[in-house]
Design an enzyme around this catalytic site. Sequence first.
Site, mmCIF file in Angstrom:
data_model
loop_
_atom_site.group_PDB
_atom_site.id
_atom_site.type_symbol
_atom_site.label_atom_id
_atom_site.label_comp_id
_atom_site.label_asym_id
_atom_site.label_seq_id
_atom_site.Cartn_x
_atom_site.Cartn_y
_atom_site.Cartn_z
ATOM 1 N N LYS A 161 24.765 -20.620 -55.307
ATOM 2 C CA LYS A 161 23.562 -20.018 -55.483
ATOM 3 C C LYS A 161 23.291 -19.806 -57.087
ATOM 4 O O LYS A 161 24.139 -19.068 -57.281
ATOM 5 C CB LYS A 161 22.896 -19.127 -54.454
ATOM 6 N N ASP A 189 22.921 -24.790 -56.747
ATOM 7 C CA ASP A 189 21.073 -24.866 -56.601
ATOM 8 C C ASP A 189 21.042 -23.049 -57.097
ATOM 9 O O ASP A 189 20.743 -22.443 -57.215
ATOM 10 C CB ASP A 189 21.583 -24.191 -54.970
ATOM 11 N N GLU A 215 20.820 -28.701 -58.472
ATOM 12 C CA GLU A 215 19.772 -28.410 -56.850
ATOM 13 C C GLU A 215 18.065 -28.031 -57.467
ATOM 14 O O GLU A 215 18.646 -26.892 -58.272
ATOM 15 C CB GLU A 215 20.370 -28.638 -55.428
ATOM 16 N N ASP A 240 15.222 -30.994 -53.798
ATOM 17 C CA ASP A 240 15.610 -29.517 -52.585
ATOM 18 C C ASP A 240 13.398 -29.363 -52.294
ATOM 19 O O ASP A 240 13.298 -30.471 -51.773
ATOM 20 C CB ASP A 240 15.711 -28.812 -52.394
ATOM 21 N N LYS A 264 15.659 -31.314 -45.152
ATOM 22 C CA LYS A 264 15.995 -30.110 -44.260
ATOM 23 C C LYS A 264 14.737 -30.376 -43.246
ATOM 24 O O LYS A 264 13.643 -31.013 -43.441
ATOM 25 C CB LYS A 264 15.491 -28.970 -44.721
#
Length: 355
Positions: A161, A189, A215, A240, A264
């Site tokens: 992250k 990400d 991402e 995303d 997702k």
Amino acid sequence: MKIIDLKYEKIKVKLKKPFVVALGVVEYCETVIVKISTDEGYCGYGEGAPFSPVTGESLDTVLFTLETFKGLLIGQDPLAIERIHYIMDRTIIGNTAAKAAIDIALHDIKGKVMNAPLYKILGGFDNKVQTDMTIGIASPEEMAEEAKQRVSEGFRILKIKAGISPENDIEVIRLIREAVGYKIRLRMDANQGWNVNDAIRVSQALEEYKVDAIEQALPYWNIEGAAIIRKRTSVKVMLDEAIHDHVDALKAVKTQSADLLNIKLMKSCGLYKAEKINAVAEAAGINCMVGCMLEARIAITAAASLVAAKRNITEADLDTFMYCQESELIKGGFERDCDILTLLDKPGLGIEVNM
Ligand SMILES: [Mg+2]
């Protein structure tokens, strides 16, 4: 066959430790589980896990939306999944996690009626999924230490992250590479935390450290910016938050703004539109990953079933259930051997829920 009842219940599980991403800090897994019953004795379980920075939903809005849907769905055929999505979409825009809960329960029923596990209903390419493990934001040293720990547990793909400070983000990757070596696959990400210049600078710096992908570098609306980044780096660009459904996927294809799409279920209203995202991506030569919000075992089983079913879905980020204490409430779906999830050969999701 007709739907005769829809029950829902919220569950809140404290995480083993708070999880930090560029969008905020999360301390609990808060999710809603759904049970749809039919007049032929079949029942299906679903789950809606709201994450307000991405879908604009809260636990309360999910419960409110499910109550609205309850009145509309009783009497409908649970196998008429396209019709039920049409009914939900014309009733209320968005509210994608609430719709996902219904969609997953309907697919569970479909699997039970067909007496086949969900991964076979969806395509049946495989029954196994390799997931990554996510490292939340902390100091670069702490993140490198956690990465080392996760690798020692057997994880072979790490998702790091980022998105608060570009300089820090580069330092994090440098230290993690030093700690885990080059056999471990890494992706980063940013959760919308960079601008175009930051993203170009960071991704070019990450080339040296053999990072697979960055991402959602930019805010969700900046699809054109993602296309610019793609031209300036060899690191793959994944979208995303920009991709909720197949319409968004087509925009990404037309603007050539992605090498990978992160599907997702909580963004796509469940499996029905997730399959469409994958179809659009596959037609454009783009692979997909399936990720998750802070989801419990029902939604993770549905997501893992989708990954296993589809050859074009090559990546999985389905780790959040491991952050929560094991629940006695929900069992089954899959077995885990470190980073490999093996789906059970039971009809539908193969999940047992005590509700
Ligand atoms: Mg993400």
